[in-house]
Design a protein around this motif. Structure first.
Motif, short mmCIF file in Angstrom:
data_model
loop_
_atom_site.label_atom_id
_atom_site.label_comp_id
_atom_site.label_asym_id
_atom_site.label_seq_id
_atom_site.Cartn_x
_atom_site.Cartn_y
_atom_site.Cartn_z
N ARG A 44 0.84 -1.19 0.00
CA ARG A 44 0.00 0.00 0.00
C ARG A 44 0.88 1.25 0.00
NH1 ARG A 44 -2.61 -3.41 3.74
NH2 ARG A 44 -4.72 -4.02 3.10
N GLY A 45 0.35 2.32 -0.57
CA GLY A 45 1.09 3.56 -0.61
C GLY A 45 2.08 3.68 -1.74
N THR A 46 2.02 2.77 -2.71
CA THR A 46 2.91 2.87 -3.87
C THR A 46 2.46 4.03 -4.77
OG1 THR A 46 3.29 0.48 -3.80
CG2 THR A 46 3.81 1.62 -5.85
N LEU A 47 3.41 4.83 -5.20
CA LEU A 47 3.13 5.95 -6.09
C LEU A 47 3.40 5.53 -7.53
CD1 LEU A 47 4.67 8.96 -4.12
CD2 LEU A 47 2.26 8.33 -4.33
N ILE A 48 2.37 5.62 -8.36
CA ILE A 48 2.47 5.25 -9.77
C ILE A 48 2.33 6.53 -10.59
CG2 ILE A 48 1.47 3.87 -11.62
CD1 ILE A 48 0.35 2.00 -9.46
N LYS A 49 3.35 6.85 -11.38
CA LYS A 49 3.32 8.07 -12.20
C LYS A 49 2.50 7.81 -13.46
CE LYS A 49 7.76 9.98 -10.71
NZ LYS A 49 9.08 10.47 -11.14
N ALA A 50 1.60 8.78 -13.74
CA ALA A 50 0.74 8.68 -14.92
C ALA A 50 0.52 10.08 -15.48
CB ALA A 50 -0.59 8.03 -14.57
N ALA A 51 -0.10 10.14 -16.64
CA ALA A 51 -0.41 11.40 -17.31
C ALA A 51 -1.77 11.29 -17.99
CB ALA A 51 0.67 11.75 -18.33
N LEU A 52 -2.50 12.41 -18.04
CA LEU A 52 -3.81 12.43 -18.66
C LEU A 52 -3.69 12.31 -20.17
CD1 LEU A 52 -5.68 15.23 -16.66
CD2 LEU A 52 -6.01 12.77 -16.50
N VAL A 53 -4.60 11.54 -20.76
CA VAL A 53 -4.65 11.40 -22.22
C VAL A 53 -5.68 12.36 -22.80
CG1 VAL A 53 -5.09 9.78 -24.10
CG2 VAL A 53 -3.89 9.01 -22.06
N ILE A 54 -6.76 12.60 -22.07
CA ILE A 54 -7.80 13.54 -22.53
C ILE A 54 -7.94 14.64 -21.49
CG2 ILE A 54 -9.04 11.81 -23.87
CD1 ILE A 54 -10.98 11.50 -21.55
N GLY A 87 -6.01 7.98 -18.44
CA GLY A 87 -4.59 8.27 -18.28
C GLY A 87 -3.74 7.12 -18.77
N MET A 88 -2.43 7.29 -18.61
CA MET A 88 -1.47 6.26 -19.04
C MET A 88 -0.27 6.31 -18.12
SD MET A 88 0.23 5.67 -22.80
CE MET A 88 -1.40 5.32 -23.49
N VAL A 89 0.20 5.12 -17.71
CA VAL A 89 1.37 5.01 -16.84
C VAL A 89 2.60 5.41 -17.64
CG1 VAL A 89 2.75 3.45 -15.43
CG2 VAL A 89 0.28 3.20 -15.48
N THR A 90 3.41 6.30 -17.06
CA THR A 90 4.58 6.85 -17.78
C THR A 90 5.88 6.18 -17.38
OG1 THR A 90 4.76 8.58 -16.09
CG2 THR A 90 3.48 9.09 -18.07
N GLU A 91 5.96 5.48 -16.25
CA GLU A 91 7.19 4.82 -15.82
C GLU A 91 6.88 3.42 -15.29
OE1 GLU A 91 9.35 7.06 -12.97
OE2 GLU A 91 9.55 8.86 -14.22
N ASP A 92 7.83 2.50 -15.54
CA ASP A 92 7.68 1.15 -15.01
C ASP A 92 7.74 1.19 -13.48
OD1 ASP A 92 7.58 0.21 -17.58
OD2 ASP A 92 9.71 -0.30 -17.65
N THR A 105 0.62 1.27 -19.69
CA THR A 105 -0.63 0.69 -19.24
C THR A 105 -1.68 1.79 -19.08
OG1 THR A 105 0.58 -1.03 -18.05
CG2 THR A 105 -1.72 -0.69 -17.44
N GLN A 106 -2.88 1.57 -19.60
CA GLN A 106 -3.94 2.55 -19.50
C GLN A 106 -4.54 2.55 -18.10
OE1 GLN A 106 -6.93 2.10 -22.50
NE2 GLN A 106 -5.51 2.40 -24.21
N VAL A 107 -5.02 3.73 -17.69
CA VAL A 107 -5.64 3.90 -16.38
C VAL A 107 -7.01 4.53 -16.60
CG1 VAL A 107 -5.45 4.93 -14.10
CG2 VAL A 107 -3.39 4.22 -15.32
N LEU A 108 -8.05 3.91 -16.05
CA LEU A 108 -9.42 4.41 -16.15
C LEU A 108 -9.93 4.74 -14.76
CD1 LEU A 108 -10.88 1.77 -18.66
CD2 LEU A 108 -9.78 3.94 -19.19
N ALA A 109 -10.64 5.88 -14.64
CA ALA A 109 -11.23 6.31 -13.38
C ALA A 109 -12.37 7.26 -13.68
CB ALA A 109 -10.17 6.96 -12.47
N ALA A 110 -12.99 7.80 -12.62
CA ALA A 110 -14.08 8.76 -12.77
C ALA A 110 -13.94 9.81 -11.69
CB ALA A 110 -15.43 8.07 -12.69
N SER A 111 -14.26 11.05 -12.05
CA SER A 111 -14.18 12.13 -11.07
C SER A 111 -15.27 11.96 -10.02
CB SER A 111 -14.34 13.49 -11.77
OG SER A 111 -15.59 13.56 -12.42
N ALA A 112 -14.94 12.31 -8.79
CA ALA A 112 -15.86 12.14 -7.68
C ALA A 112 -16.92 13.24 -7.69
CB ALA A 112 -15.10 12.14 -6.36
N GLN A 113 -17.98 13.01 -6.91
CA GLN A 113 -19.02 14.04 -6.78
C GLN A 113 -18.45 15.24 -6.03
OE1 GLN A 113 -22.48 12.61 -4.79
NE2 GLN A 113 -23.74 14.42 -5.32
N ASP A 114 -18.84 16.46 -6.50
CA ASP A 114 -18.28 17.69 -5.95
C ASP A 114 -16.75 17.62 -5.99
OD1 ASP A 114 -20.88 18.49 -5.43
OD2 ASP A 114 -20.84 17.70 -3.38
#
Length: 423
Positions: A132-142, A155-160, A173-182
């Motif tokens: 737990r607590g691992t930091l995974i670097k990513a960047a937004l695609v849209i 998003g997409m993972v930028t570093e192994d 690796t692609q990353v999918l998520a959704a923005s939270a309410q408020d």
């Protein structure tokens, strides 16, 4: 005695005796070596013959041509050696082993318990994981905007990502998520909850996490707010004059209310019933409604945060990352953030429930067989009782006929012998 042996004369005498004994021993050995050897034994008859003269010659004497000339042997004829008979090895035929029929495999004994007991649950740790607590670097695609709840985040993972020498998540690796309410917090978009990682082969893995801001500097260091919650963007407005519109509408409401004709009553100032007051009242209501509408619009749509594509961020994992749980379509996890321990726990509970149901079914079957056996035993006892009753009612040969004034004794008609005497 020792003093006697230590005298010089005694010691010289002992030395002379020892030398004499040794010389005699060596002389005896030399005589044995020079003694004549015994004559060799004559060869057997017919062993060898000469053409002119018969000479007794031993095989040891036939060492060369000189021996043959001295003994004047013209020809030596030796009988041919008999060939040795070949040894015949007779192999004994082993008796054929008769294949014994295989013993029938008897079923294993089954111990039936009213309450099936299973081993306590013990989860197997994952072989490849990241804590737990691992930091995974990513960047937004849209591009991401906060003016709509549930906006998809791609998003997409930028570093192994490696842990203990094992590759956890490869770059790309692609990353999918959704923005939270408020999700709008100052100039940031808050993204938390389930993150779905999609590998190049289409397999998916779901894990809970939080998106954190990433602020790298040109000198290789990071900004002060690096790692703060939310992805930082820019604040935009859909209507730049909305505040002015609200102020104007509120001012108009005040002016229209002050221009109405009023009179004093027991309830205070009350507007008079006139066409002028009706028109001013309608204008006041319209200005108030427009002001409220502008306020609601400003709260929802006017100010929003826009995060452009290419913005880098961190994914902070809230669960243990187990890439071995990934599957096509995420069916292994049920498209939810479920850990490997939870999956093992669910499987254990299903096995326990199935074992309990099977044991209950078996117990019900045993109870049914027991009830059927008891019914058969009761029916057999009933039939036996009926047969005995019929046997008691059939008259025997010794019993007097009916109407003769007598009756056969009861013990003669009982098949089980004489009843015991009553007191």
């Amino acid at each position: 005695m020792l003093s006697y042996l230590q005298k010089p004369g005694v010691q010289i005498a002992l030395f002379i005796v020892a030398v004499a004994v040794g010389g005699g021993f060596f002389w005896y050995q030399s005589q044995q070596r020079t003694a004549p050897k015994a004559a060799p034994k004559p060869p057997p008859a017919g062993m060898g013959q000469a053409s002119s003269e018969q000479v007794d010659v031993g095989r040891r004497d036939l060492t060369g041509s000189e021996v043959a000339e001295n003994n004047r042997l013209d020809k030596l004829v030796l009988p041919p050696l008999k060939p040795e008979q070949p040894v015949v090895v007779v192999q004994k035929e082993e008796p054929k082993r008769q294949e014994q029929p295989k013993k029938p495999a008897f079923p294993e004994l089954v111990q039936v318990q009213s309450h099936p007991s299973m081993r306590p649950f013990s989860a197997a740790p994952p072989k490849v994981f990241a804590p737990r607590g691992t930091l995974i670097k990513a960047a937004l695609v849209i591009t991401l905007e906060s003016n709509n709840n549930g906006t998809p985040v791609l998003g997409m993972v930028t570093e192994d990502v490696y842990f203990q020498g094992n590759l956890i998540v490869p770059a790309g690796t692609q990353v999918l998520a959704a923005s939270a309410q408020d999700s709008k917090i100052r100039d940031r978009v808050d993204i938390r909850g389930a993150f779905t990682f999609v590998w190049a082969d289409g397999s998916e893995y779901v894990i809970n996490g939080i998106a954190l801001d990433h602020q790298p500097l040109s000198d290789g260091t990071f900004g002060l707010l690096d790692g703060s919650p939310g992805i930082r963007g820019r604040i935009l407005k859909s209507d730049e004059y909305i505040e002015l519109k609200i102020l104007v509408s509120e001012a108009l409401q005040g002016i229209m209310r002050s221009q109405q004709d009023q009179f004093q009553s027991i309830y205070g100032l009350v507007p008079t019933n006139s066409s002028k007051n009706a028109a001013l009242g309608a204008g006041t209501g319209g200005a108030s409604a427009y002001s409220n509408l502008m306020v609601q619009k400003m709260e929802k749509d006017t100010n929003y945060v826009q995060v452009p594509a290419g913005t880098s961020f961190y994914i902070y994992t809230l669960d243990v990352f187990e890439p071995e749980l990934r599957s096509i379509g995420g069916y292994r996890q049920g498209n939810t953030a479920v850990s490997g321990v939870q999956l093992q726990q669910n499987a254990y509970e299903q096995m326990a429930a199935a074992a309990a149901a099977k044991a209950a079914e078996f117990q019900a079957g045993l109870a049914g067989k027991k009830a059927a056996t008891e019914e058969q035993a009761a029916a057999a006892r009933h039939e036996s009782l009926v047969e005995r009753t019929k046997a008691l009612m059939v008259p025997t040969n010794n019993s007097p006929p009916v109407g003769s004034g007598g009756a056969a004794p009861l013990q003669s008609r009982l098949p089980f012998g004489t009843p015991p005497a009553t007191r």
